[in-house]
Motif scaffolding. Structure first.
Motif, PDB file in Angstrom:
ATOM      1  N   PHE A   1       5.706   2.054   7.272  1.00 52.51           N
ATOM      2  CA  PHE A   1       6.588   3.220   7.345  1.00 52.51           C
ATOM      3  C   PHE A   1       5.734   4.474   7.184  1.00 52.51           C
ATOM      4  CE2 PHE A   1       8.998  -0.306   5.680  1.00 52.51           C
ATOM      5  CZ  PHE A   1      10.194  -0.252   6.359  1.00 52.51           C
ATOM      6  N   THR A   2       6.157   5.516   7.854  1.00 49.54           N
ATOM      7  CA  THR A   2       5.512   6.823   7.732  1.00 49.54           C
ATOM      8  C   THR A   2       6.587   7.890   7.562  1.00 49.54           C
ATOM      9  OG1 THR A   2       3.639   6.135   9.118  1.00 49.54           O
ATOM     10  CG2 THR A   2       3.972   8.511   8.821  1.00 49.54           C
ATOM     11  N   PHE A   3       6.491   8.654   6.481  1.00 51.45           N
ATOM     12  CA  PHE A   3       7.425   9.749   6.206  1.00 51.45           C
ATOM     13  C   PHE A   3       6.642  11.056   6.155  1.00 51.45           C
ATOM     14  CE2 PHE A   3       9.080   5.917   4.121  1.00 51.45           C
ATOM     15  CZ  PHE A   3      10.325   5.828   4.683  1.00 51.45           C
ATOM     16  N   GLN A   4       7.224  12.117   6.716  1.00 50.33           N
ATOM     17  CA  GLN A   4       6.592  13.412   6.745  1.00 50.33           C
ATOM     18  C   GLN A   4       7.581  14.464   6.247  1.00 50.33           C
ATOM     19  OE1 GLN A   4       5.307  14.047  10.752  1.00 50.33           O
ATOM     20  NE2 GLN A   4       3.707  12.496  10.673  1.00 50.33           N
ATOM     21  N   SER A   5       7.026  15.473   5.564  1.00 52.78           N
ATOM     22  CA  SER A   5       7.865  16.556   5.049  1.00 52.78           C
ATOM     23  C   SER A   5       7.003  17.813   4.875  1.00 52.78           C
ATOM     24  CB  SER A   5       8.488  16.175   3.697  1.00 52.78           C
ATOM     25  OG  SER A   5       9.294  17.215   3.216  1.00 52.78           O
TER      26      SER A   5
ATOM     27  N   THR B   1       0.995  23.009   7.540  1.00 57.15           N
ATOM     28  CA  THR B   1       0.496  21.982   6.632  1.00 57.15           C
ATOM     29  C   THR B   1       1.681  21.175   6.131  1.00 57.15           C
ATOM     30  OG1 THR B   1      -1.361  23.373   5.943  1.00 57.15           O
ATOM     31  CG2 THR B   1      -0.775  21.526   4.511  1.00 57.15           C
ATOM     32  N   PHE B   2       1.632  19.853   6.322  1.00 55.46           N
ATOM     33  CA  PHE B   2       2.734  18.982   5.892  1.00 55.46           C
ATOM     34  C   PHE B   2       2.159  17.810   5.096  1.00 55.46           C
ATOM     35  CE2 PHE B   2       1.256  17.497   9.971  1.00 55.46           C
ATOM     36  CZ  PHE B   2       1.213  16.128   9.853  1.00 55.46           C
ATOM     37  N   TRP B   3       3.027  17.078   4.461  1.00 54.11           N
ATOM     38  CA  TRP B   3       2.624  15.921   3.684  1.00 54.11           C
ATOM     39  C   TRP B   3       3.125  14.653   4.371  1.00 54.11           C
ATOM     40  CZ3 TRP B   3      -0.223  15.533  -0.879  1.00 54.11           C
ATOM     41  CH2 TRP B   3      -0.638  16.747  -1.405  1.00 54.11           C
ATOM     42  N   ARG B   4       2.270  13.641   4.304  1.00 53.60           N
ATOM     43  CA  ARG B   4       2.578  12.371   4.955  1.00 53.60           C
ATOM     44  C   ARG B   4       2.479  11.239   3.913  1.00 53.60           C
ATOM     45  NH1 ARG B   4      -1.178  12.390   8.355  1.00 53.60           N
ATOM     46  NH2 ARG B   4      -2.589  10.905   7.328  1.00 53.60           N
TER      47      ARG B   4
ATOM     48  N   LYS C   1       0.844  -1.188   0.000  1.00 52.64           N
ATOM     49  CA  LYS C   1       0.000   0.000   0.000  1.00 52.64           C
ATOM     50  C   LYS C   1       0.880   1.240   0.000  1.00 52.64           C
ATOM     51  CE  LYS C   1      -3.749  -2.207   2.613  1.00 52.64           C
ATOM     52  NZ  LYS C   1      -4.577  -2.154   3.851  1.00 52.64           N
ATOM     53  N   SER C   2       0.368   2.299  -0.630  1.00 51.67           N
ATOM     54  CA  SER C   2       1.073   3.584  -0.661  1.00 51.67           C
ATOM     55  C   SER C   2       0.022   4.699  -0.755  1.00 51.67           C
ATOM     56  CB  SER C   2       2.032   3.656  -1.858  1.00 51.67           C
ATOM     57  OG  SER C   2       2.622   4.928  -1.941  1.00 51.67           O
ATOM     58  N   ARG C   3       0.144   5.655   0.156  1.00 49.03           N
ATOM     59  CA  ARG C   3      -0.815   6.762   0.178  1.00 49.03           C
ATOM     60  C   ARG C   3      -0.069   8.032   0.592  1.00 49.03           C
ATOM     61  NH1 ARG C   3      -6.359   7.296   0.435  1.00 49.03           N
ATOM     62  NH2 ARG C   3      -7.130   9.204   1.463  1.00 49.03           N
ATOM     63  N   MET C   4      -0.138   9.051  -0.275  1.00 46.01           N
ATOM     64  CA  MET C   4       0.497  10.345  -0.023  1.00 46.01           C
ATOM     65  C   MET C   4      -0.598  11.393   0.046  1.00 46.01           C
ATOM     66  SD  MET C   4       3.651  10.031  -2.753  1.00 46.01           S
ATOM     67  CE  MET C   4       4.677   8.574  -2.804  1.00 46.01           C
ATOM     68  N   GLU C   5      -0.705  12.085   1.181  1.00 40.94           N
ATOM     69  CA  GLU C   5      -1.787  13.048   1.381  1.00 40.94           C
ATOM     70  C   GLU C   5      -1.321  14.147   2.327  1.00 40.94           C
ATOM     71  OE1 GLU C   5      -4.986  10.807   2.997  1.00 40.94           O
ATOM     72  OE2 GLU C   5      -3.897  10.218   4.815  1.00 40.94           O
ATOM     73  N   PRO C   6      -1.956  15.311   2.239  1.00 39.35           N
ATOM     74  CA  PRO C   6      -1.581  16.414   3.143  1.00 39.35           C
ATOM     75  C   PRO C   6      -2.234  16.247   4.508  1.00 39.35           C
ATOM     76  CG  PRO C   6      -3.266  17.141   1.620  1.00 39.35           C
ATOM     77  CD  PRO C   6      -2.921  15.734   1.212  1.00 39.35           C
ATOM     78  N   ASP C   7      -1.636  16.884   5.480  1.00 45.38           N
ATOM     79  CA  ASP C   7      -2.152  16.854   6.841  1.00 45.38           C
ATOM     80  C   ASP C   7      -1.745  18.160   7.502  1.00 45.38           C
ATOM     81  OD1 ASP C   7      -3.387  16.098   9.133  1.00 45.38           O
ATOM     82  OD2 ASP C   7      -2.170  14.299   9.475  1.00 45.38           O
TER      83      ASP C   7
END
Length: 215
Positions: free
Chosen positions: A205-209, A184-187, A172-178
């Motif tokens: 895994f969880t990556f944030q930027s 406001t960052f992307w996860r 699974k892969s999901r890229m969304e803003p939060d």
């Protein structure tokens, strides 16, 4: 009876036939030299000769294996080899899975750091498409896109550049803003394929930027 009378003094010592035979045997034995000790009928003889000869070596009793014993030994050896082979292949499989997990973790960390670096270079607000399975990041050098297709995450540096797989065996892969307060960052939520079915630990895994264009 003698035909005539014997001379005086003869025949008196031989009084019987037994004495004559004894006297004759003694006279015959006196004609031969005595035998050495251990020969003849005296001290040795044939029995003594056999007893004094070196003894023959005795045959050692060697124990042989019967057919049933051989079959039992072969069966035990086959069982030991089967158990050893099963343990070896089990350990080999575990070692292969461990190496694959290590490669997947290293690949996921590398892809996550590259994704964060692309977001930090964003010149405008990124856009998520296809329910978070695809992300477009505008940059000064061109648009960078990430997409999940066929169990792999693909990266395209520019619209005219070819796509390159950055991560394989992706579940699974999901890229969304939060948002977190005013930021406001992307996860990026990522799950890899598990080697072991019903594993107690899932490879998540969880990556944030935070892009620089974010308010």
């Amino acid at each position: 009876p003698h035909p005539g009378p014997l001379p005086e003094g003869e025949g008196e010592s031989l009084r019987s036939l037994g004495e004559c035979r004894t006297h004759w045997a003694a006279s015959r034995l006196s004609a031969f030299p005595p035998l050495p000790p251990g020969e003849g009928r005296g001290e040795g003889g044939l029995a003594e000769t056999f007893r004094s000869s070196p003894a023959r070596p005795k045959r050692k009793n060697t124990r042989a294996f019967t057919l049933i014993e051989c079959v039992i030994y072969v069966a035990v050896l086959a069982l030991v080899l089967a158990v050893a082979g099963a343990v070896f292949y089990h350990g080999l499989g575990q070692s292969t899975n461990l190496r694959r997990n290590a490669e997947d973790i290293a690949g996921a960390l590398h892809a996550g750091e590259q994704w964060r670096a692309d977001l930090r270079r964003a010149s405008a607000e990124p856009r998520a498409e296809s329910d978070g399975r695809k992300l477009r990041i505008p940059t000064a050098a061109g648009e960078v896109s990430y997409a999940l297709e066929d169990g792999m995450v693909w990266r395209q540096a520019r619209p005219e550049a070819p796509r390159v797989p950055v991560l394989r065996r992706v579940e699974k892969s999901r890229m969304e803003p939060d948002t977190h307060g005013p930021v406001t960052f992307w996860r990026w939520e990522l799950e890899l394929e598990s080697v072991i079915k019903d594993a107690p630990v899932r490879p998540l895994f969880t990556f944030q930027s935070v892009p620089p264009a974010a308010p």
